[in-house]
Write an enzyme that holds these catalytic residues in place. Structure first.
Site, PDB file in Angstrom:
ATOM      1  N   ARG B 196      43.587  42.877  38.999  1.00 33.76           N
ATOM      2  CA  ARG B 196      43.457  41.842  37.991  1.00 33.76           C
ATOM      3  C   ARG B 196      42.639  40.677  38.550  1.00 33.76           C
ATOM      4  O   ARG B 196      42.527  40.495  39.764  1.00 33.76           O
ATOM      5  CB  ARG B 196      44.834  41.347  37.558  1.00 33.76           C
ATOM      6  CG  ARG B 196      45.542  40.582  38.632  1.00 33.76           C
ATOM      7  CD  ARG B 196      47.059  40.472  38.388  1.00 33.76           C
ATOM      8  NE  ARG B 196      47.375  39.914  37.116  1.00 33.76           N
ATOM      9  CZ  ARG B 196      48.180  40.529  36.222  1.00 33.76           C
ATOM     10  NH1 ARG B 196      48.743  41.694  36.514  1.00 33.76           N
ATOM     11  NH2 ARG B 196      48.440  39.975  35.065  1.00 33.76           N
ATOM     12  N   GLY B 217      37.526  45.894  41.851  1.00 28.25           N
ATOM     13  CA  GLY B 217      37.972  44.590  42.333  1.00 28.25           C
ATOM     14  C   GLY B 217      38.210  43.585  41.221  1.00 28.25           C
ATOM     15  O   GLY B 217      37.834  43.796  40.064  1.00 28.25           O
ATOM     16  N   HIS B 218      38.784  42.452  41.597  1.00 26.03           N
ATOM     17  CA  HIS B 218      39.241  41.473  40.609  1.00 26.03           C
ATOM     18  C   HIS B 218      38.076  40.775  39.917  1.00 26.03           C
ATOM     19  O   HIS B 218      37.151  40.300  40.532  1.00 26.03           O
ATOM     20  CB  HIS B 218      40.200  40.463  41.204  1.00 26.03           C
ATOM     21  CG  HIS B 218      39.734  39.751  42.428  1.00 26.03           C
ATOM     22  ND1 HIS B 218      39.150  40.379  43.497  1.00 26.03           N
ATOM     23  CD2 HIS B 218      39.791  38.445  42.751  1.00 26.03           C
ATOM     24  CE1 HIS B 218      38.885  39.488  44.428  1.00 26.03           C
ATOM     25  NE2 HIS B 218      39.248  38.314  44.002  1.00 26.03           N
ATOM     26  N   GLY B 219      38.184  40.754  38.597  1.00 28.91           N
ATOM     27  CA  GLY B 219      37.179  40.071  37.797  1.00 28.91           C
ATOM     28  C   GLY B 219      35.924  40.879  37.564  1.00 28.91           C
ATOM     29  O   GLY B 219      34.957  40.357  37.008  1.00 28.91           O
ATOM     30  N   SER B 237      34.153  40.496  40.760  1.00 25.68           N
ATOM     31  CA  SER B 237      33.175  39.698  40.017  1.00 25.68           C
ATOM     32  C   SER B 237      31.833  40.377  39.825  1.00 25.68           C
ATOM     33  O   SER B 237      30.871  39.730  39.417  1.00 25.68           O
ATOM     34  CB  SER B 237      32.952  38.332  40.700  1.00 25.68           C
ATOM     35  OG  SER B 237      34.169  37.657  40.811  1.00 25.68           O
TER      36      SER B 237
END
Lengths: 325, 325, 325
Positions: B196, B217-219, B237
């Site tokens: 998340r 990975g997150h984002g 990201s």
């Protein structure tokens, strides 16, 4: 247990006092009185010299003025036997199928198989005898495990292969009608993923050992007798022969054949068939003797570039500007 | 089912006897009477020549003197349709939420969704209709799944992103306040990990398919329509466009943009933005035509070193010692 | 909460109106009135210029004509503190040991530890206080976790190390008598695999953070204070020092020593000991400044081959054929 009894059991030559009592095995640095140790690797000769172990299992040729030795032609096997003798394999906290395992009523489970809580065994799966399924392992429908198979925690056997037909911008899922068939004496580490085939079964041959986080694609055939270290990925429809060894993070693309007895060094990226008994390494995987020369040259590339620059400078016809330098 | 009916259903040209009864599909080598097969890959032409299948689905242009053929412009899609027709998708051993699934009372689950035992669905998570959550899949709190989403066994959706602020030698955990939002028709293989975001949601666009052991990975934002093979790692990201294809073990660093329709070959290490429709490979990832030349030169590096050595030797002013050779 | 209170709490310099009420934190692009944001990366300066956030946490040196700023020497830490203040850490849906967790009666669990459903804690395992074990995490027998340890969903601690002695064509399993010992404040992401040692314990030092799908081999010693990104594989008996940082998909072979404070870039293949504070990258891993030059030369290899070809052509004695060109 007396050292002489251990020596007899593991078929090692005893050099020293066989009456010493041994209660367990420990690493060279940690071992003390009553403990047996093991010289596994030439890297640890210093620890060998200073160990306080009561005795040490060593390969042929190793000597010591001060230590009692158990000398063996196959010292690693001798060590393994001593470990089983003195420490034994894990004793499970329960027998049979744990009430919190989720075994489909149409699945069959062999005698003496231990199934931990949280394990799922799907419809019509068949599990042999003397198997161990550790917590939260998942066996999808129809998969078949032989006898004495060990599946560690979180590993998933028989997940759908990655098969889609893309048509008009939509990826259509292809039913994966094959299963995963695992031979006797296979052990698979934690959190692996073994995909079922679309039409043919994915087969893991008898005695093959796969370390954690490995991924075997749909319709692959592995082994028997392979040793596959952690995080390896083998794509669909590839055939891996007998007694193949793979280091960690190896990748093999689909539809290839890896010959019997081949060795794939860690991180190899295998994109072509590999001959029996070949040893390969690198990305792309190359025969090891060639690969070593390639990687030496690779790590000296900046120097090579400089040498070519120098040759170019020397080859140039002298210009006015150059003359003045 | 009659072959003529299958041909009509999958929109293929029938060459041969349409009255033949077909009961299942099998690989060329295994197929026998009553079975349909499929020529998937030019590698298998030999098996095609010798198959005992009652009929074979083939691409345009393939002919045979002896076999009944179902010829299709998109033969892989035709095969997929035939698989659904004759084998169908998995029939689940239960309907709805299994009593041994752990669904938080504040989570919502759509109609006709199948949740296997051992699945965890956290607080305020929302799962669409017609989804399948296989055994021991874990959906953390607040995550959102669209309709017809398939999550395979052991996959974890919404684990905390790897976010820490290191201060005075301590890594302080940053709350990860975003969620994971998954579009319709996404399928995610076994033992994947989708993190998340800290502030923004991690988004998996509709129709994207992710194979086992993948890490998002997150984002990150992925898709729609991407095909991501096993063991891929996409850092936080990063934005992956529409219909991007990735081979196994690809790595993408954070904060990058991968253009629509790009193809990243297996094991690529992507460290820069990638243009739409570009095909890249290698470590570091390079445009494929360049990368092929780089890797050919790479595997011949020892020879190049020898050639440079020879040039250097020839360029040297002759010394007394050299004269005598 | 007033901006001035937040500024005081996170020890930031307030430039603008401290009376503004803030209810949450959002990314620059999404933030609106009542929301605090954060400039994390020079890549996002454009979003910074156009953000509608009520205020932005920025590093020293950043100015703005129009925005209220919270300026901090360690702006990432300031952001982390603000996240904890305004969003807080996850509130768990239950306290203590969930009735559907499977905790062996001989295991001990510290006060205030949260154990989710589907977790397995084996015989004689010891879990400290204030730990969180997320759904379906598995702790094998005898393993030890310190205080405030977080283990995410599906992670397996203490699986048997990959140890076999091959004798007469059979791979004999070596009992793995060590455990896994995890220090205080360690956090391990989802679907990792940490193997127990054969003779010595596998040790994860205090404060170490490991991202998802990581694999730690048997008898390895890690940390304290390491940061290990996703999909890393560390082979058995390797010692990783204090505060070592590893990018994603790094591989380290066995029996090596990685010095304190070293940095291993993503995808590095480490096959030799690494000096303290060294930064390495590449396959094989090389000191970063050298590796950068190697990889630049690598990506220009076709050009280098052409230059060598040109040198060879110029060096050749002119032949009749060449004369005529």
């Amino acid at each position: 247990m007396k050292l002489s009894e251990i020596a007899a059991h593991i078929n090692a030559e005893l050099i020293g006092d066989g009456a010493t009592e041994i209660h367990s095995i420990a690493a060279l640095e940690q071992a003390g009185p009553g403990q047996l140790s093991f010289l596994s690797n030439a890297k640890y000769l210093q620890e060998f010299e200073s160990t306080r172990a009561a005795a040490v299992i060593v390969p042929k040729g190793v000597e010591s003025d001060r230590l009692t030795l158990l000398r063996s032609k196959d010292s690693y096997y001798a060590f393994a036997q001593a470990m089983v003798l003195l420490h034994g394999h894990r004793r499970h906290p329960h027998v049979g199928i744990h009430p919190r395992a989720n075994v489909d009523p149409t699945a069959t489970i062999g005698e003496n198989t231990v199934i931990y809580p949280g394990v799922f065994v799907g419809p019509r799966a068949r599990i042999g005898r003397d198997c161990i399924l550790y917590p939260n392992a998942v066996i999808y429908d129809e998969c078949v495990l032989g006898d004495r198979v060990i599946i560690h925690a979180g590993t998933v056997i028989g997940v759908d292969g990655f098969g889609y037909a893309t048509h008009a911008g939509v990826h259509h899922k292809i039913p994966q009608a094959g299963n995963v068939t695992i031979g006797d004496d296979v052990e698979i580490g934690a959190n692996c993923t073994i995909a079922r085939g679309a039409l043919v079964n994915t087969v893991i041959g008898a005695g093959t050992k796969i370390d954690g986080l490995g991924m075997i694609g749909h319709g692959a055939t592995i082994g028997p007798g392979c040793m596959i270290v952690a995080q390896v990925g083998i794509a669909g429809s590839t055939t891996v022969g007998k007694y193949v060894t793979m280091g960690g993070q190896v990748a093999i693309t689909g539809h290839l054949t890896i010959g019997d007895g081949a060795t794939l060094a860690g991180r190899s990226a295998v994109m072509t068939d590999i001959e029996p008994k070949a040893t390969v390494m690198g990305m792309p995987a190359m025969p090891v003797s060639h690969a070593r020369r390639v990687y030496v040259a690779f790590s000296r590339l900046p120097e090579l570039v400089d040498r070519v620059k120098r040759l170019e400078r020397n080859a140039e016809p002298p210009s006015d500007g150059d003359d003045k330098d």
